[in-house]
Scaffold this motif. Structure first.
Motif, PDB file in Angstrom:
ATOM      1  N   TRP A 269       0.867  -1.372   0.076  1.00 55.26           N
ATOM      2  CA  TRP A 269      -0.015   0.096  -0.117  1.00 55.26           C
ATOM      3  C   TRP A 269       0.917   1.389   0.016  1.00 55.26           C
ATOM      4  O   TRP A 269       0.516   2.237  -0.713  1.00 55.26           O
ATOM      5  CB  TRP A 269      -0.966   0.063   1.055  1.00 55.26           C
ATOM      6  CG  TRP A 269      -1.984  -0.934   0.956  1.00 55.26           C
ATOM      7  CD1 TRP A 269      -2.184  -2.216   1.171  1.00 55.26           C
ATOM      8  CD2 TRP A 269      -3.407  -0.577   0.335  1.00 55.26           C
ATOM      9  NE1 TRP A 269      -3.661  -2.907   0.695  1.00 55.26           N
ATOM     10  CE2 TRP A 269      -4.087  -1.611   0.294  1.00 55.26           C
ATOM     11  CE3 TRP A 269      -3.939   0.710   0.200  1.00 55.26           C
ATOM     12  CZ2 TRP A 269      -5.467  -1.797  -0.298  1.00 55.26           C
ATOM     13  CZ3 TRP A 269      -5.264   0.811  -0.552  1.00 55.26           C
ATOM     14  CH2 TRP A 269      -5.950  -0.269  -0.571  1.00 55.26           C
TER      15      TRP A 269
ATOM     16  N   LEU B 262       0.593   3.687  -3.047  1.00 58.64           N
ATOM     17  CA  LEU B 262      -0.002   5.327  -2.917  1.00 58.64           C
ATOM     18  C   LEU B 262       1.287   6.290  -3.352  1.00 58.64           C
ATOM     19  O   LEU B 262       1.009   7.318  -3.595  1.00 58.64           O
ATOM     20  CB  LEU B 262      -0.555   5.395  -1.497  1.00 58.64           C
ATOM     21  CG  LEU B 262      -1.649   4.407  -1.065  1.00 58.64           C
ATOM     22  CD1 LEU B 262      -2.033   4.752   0.530  1.00 58.64           C
ATOM     23  CD2 LEU B 262      -2.875   4.854  -2.027  1.00 58.64           C
TER      24      LEU B 262
ATOM     25  N   ALA C  47      -2.294   6.061 -10.839  1.00 59.99           N
ATOM     26  CA  ALA C  47      -3.069   7.052 -10.055  1.00 59.99           C
ATOM     27  C   ALA C  47      -2.996   8.350 -10.601  1.00 59.99           C
ATOM     28  O   ALA C  47      -4.169   9.030 -10.671  1.00 59.99           O
ATOM     29  CB  ALA C  47      -2.544   7.152  -8.765  1.00 59.99           C
TER      30      ALA C  47
ATOM     31  N   VAL D 137      -7.148   7.430  -9.441  1.00 61.84           N
ATOM     32  CA  VAL D 137      -7.063   7.140  -7.991  1.00 61.84           C
ATOM     33  C   VAL D 137      -7.958   5.888  -7.507  1.00 61.84           C
ATOM     34  O   VAL D 137      -7.278   4.878  -7.016  1.00 61.84           O
ATOM     35  CB  VAL D 137      -7.316   8.313  -7.231  1.00 61.84           C
ATOM     36  CG1 VAL D 137      -7.404   8.094  -5.605  1.00 61.84           C
ATOM     37  CG2 VAL D 137      -6.075   9.230  -7.444  1.00 61.84           C
TER      38      VAL D 137
ATOM     39  N   LEU E 213      -6.793   2.059  -5.810  1.00 58.77           N
ATOM     40  CA  LEU E 213      -7.310   1.853  -4.593  1.00 58.77           C
ATOM     41  C   LEU E 213      -7.976   0.301  -4.905  1.00 58.77           C
ATOM     42  O   LEU E 213      -7.715  -0.615  -3.965  1.00 58.77           O
ATOM     43  CB  LEU E 213      -8.414   2.739  -4.057  1.00 58.77           C
ATOM     44  CG  LEU E 213      -7.810   3.999  -3.678  1.00 58.77           C
ATOM     45  CD1 LEU E 213      -8.916   4.898  -3.259  1.00 58.77           C
ATOM     46  CD2 LEU E 213      -6.643   4.078  -2.547  1.00 58.77           C
TER      47      LEU E 213
ATOM     48  N   ALA F  78      -6.576  -3.265  -3.504  1.00 57.57           N
ATOM     49  CA  ALA F  78      -7.493  -4.011  -2.768  1.00 57.57           C
ATOM     50  C   ALA F  78      -7.458  -5.636  -3.260  1.00 57.57           C
ATOM     51  O   ALA F  78      -7.057  -6.646  -2.433  1.00 57.57           O
ATOM     52  CB  ALA F  78      -8.753  -3.411  -2.613  1.00 57.57           C
TER      53      ALA F  78
END
Length: 430
Positions: free
Chosen positions: A324, A328, A374, A406, A410, A414
């Motif tokens: 993560w 990110l 992203a 974005v 995400l 996941a």
């Protein structure tokens, strides 16, 4: 003080890049210049340590190859023939471009693939009078997902493969191709219905397309055959790079110089260089300089080391957190410098009792590659697509891209978390 200064300069520069009020290359170069003026680092540090000249040279070389080949009409020929195969239907056209991009990005690398395909996309959409944004968005997503699947597909994978000897070309396919395939199918299931209503082409445009003779666009001169031959040689070199033991940049540069020499009689070097996307290249240089400021003051390194403290050495928590954090963070800055900072940190995990590090390496690769979707500066391929589009008068809005990028990242992270748990963490902890 240097830490605060570097962080502020980066944040302000990033804000201006997002708002697009000033040319992004100028903003990035201005930020790098401010870091020099404030003494964060020296000129030698920037040019010798922080600017990735391999990436710059690879991009330049492929731009030269594509620029010369473009003059032969080859891409126009391919664009028309491909569009005719799907009879100008917008949705099958998007699906087909996604498949081509993903396969090309896996077998070559995603930057090379988008350099070849984006000019084709621009020509097809213009001919059919279709909005270009959905197609460029799909190409960027596909390039990063396809690049995730193999060792040579995306720069972060190349770096990880070079750092860990036992992670071979087949290892990356075995461990990363399945999740990349799952995400690719997920992407198609989202994008195709999402844009179905907005992608409409008139019957007259489709008819005009079907009546076109694609072969008339080919300039049948020695340069056409020279371009095709050198392009095939270069792409073949990319595919067999691991066996040839020649750097990708050297292969690309050799192809570019060879084609420049062969085509000099028909096309001057000045004409070729005038078609190079210099704004994109200088944006990369500025971006590397900006991120270099964060590296110089230790921000990236401290972020990486904090992972160990946050997870207290817990194996599963460390793997998921790296996934993560890298996902990110790669959306904010280019994933190359982050991966470079993370590699020595993960290597140090052995001293914390973590012997089996492979799942953590896969976490880093997945996060860095998928996180690049992203924003427009999250991955090298994104920047190249944006530069080619802008050069054609089809600018991709930064914030509009984020609205799609974005949420997709995400979702990707996941799904990747579930994949990691099922394939690695549950068996390891059991």
């Amino acid at each position: 003080m240097d830490v605060i200064l570097a962080a502020v300069i980066f944040a302000v520069s990033y804000l201006f890049i997002m708002t697009e009020k000033i040319n992004r290359a100028v903003v990035a170069l201005a930020g790098g210049t401010l870091l020099l003026l404030t003494g964060i680092y020296r000129v030698n540090d920037v040019f010798l340590h922080y600017v990735d000249w391999n990436t710059i040279a690879l991009l330049f070389s492929m731009m030269v190859l594509i620029s010369i080949t473009e003059k032969t009409g080859l891409f126009s020929f391919i664009a028309i023939r491909f569009a005719q195969q799907v009879r100008g239907a917008p949705i099958p056209l998007m699906a087909g471009l996604c498949v081509l991009t993903a396969i090309g990005s896996a077998l070559l690398d995603n930057v090379t693939t988008v350099l070849i395909l984006v000019p084709i996309v621009l020509k097809i959409t213009r001919q059919l009078q279709l909005p270009v944004f959905p197609y460029l968005l799909a190409v960027i997503f596909s390039s990063n997902l396809g690049g995730t699947a193999t060792l040579i597909g995306d720069p972060p994978n190349i770096m990880i493969g070079q750092a860990v000897d036992h992670l071979t070309f087949l290892s990356f396919i075995n461990h990363l191709a399945p999740i990349a395939g799952i995400m690719f199918i997920t992407m198609l299931a989202i994008l195709l219905p999402l844009f179905r209503k907005t992608l409409k082409s008139s019957a007259s445009n489709k008819q005009k397309l079907m009546e076109m003779d694609a072969s008339t666009y080919l300039v049948r001169s020695p340069m056409l055959y020279q371009s095709i031959t050198v392009l095939i040689m270069t792409l073949t070199g990319f595919i067999f790079q691991t066996f040839l033991h020649i750097d990708l940049t050297v292969i690309a540069l050799s192809g570019a110089v060879l084609l420049l020499l062969l085509s000099e009689g028909e096309l001057s070097t000045e004409q070729v260089f005038s078609q190079v996307e210099w704004v994109t290249l200088f944006f990369f240089i500025g971006l590397f300089a900006l991120v270099g400021g964060l590296e110089e003051v230790g921000i990236i390194d401290e972020l990486a080391r904090a992972i160990v403290l946050w997870t207290d050495g817990d194996y599963a928590a460390t793997a998921i957190l790296i996934l993560w954090i890298s996902g990110l963070f790669s959306g904010i800055v280019d994933n190359i410098p982050f991966v470079a900072a993370m590699i020595p940190v993960i290597e140090e995990f052995e001293s914390y009792g973590m012997v089996y590090l492979d799942p953590i390496w896969w976490s880093l690769a997945l996060g860095a590659c998928m996180g690049g979707n992203a924003t427009l500066i999250g991955a090298s391929a994104n920047v190249v697509v944006a530069g080619l589009a802008e050069g054609d008068g089809q600018k991709i809005p930064f914030l509009r891209f984020m609205l799609y990028g974005v949420p997709f990242v995400l979702l990707s992270l996941a799904i990747a978390t579930i994949y990691l748990y099922i394939r690695y963490l549950i068996p390891y902890m059991g």
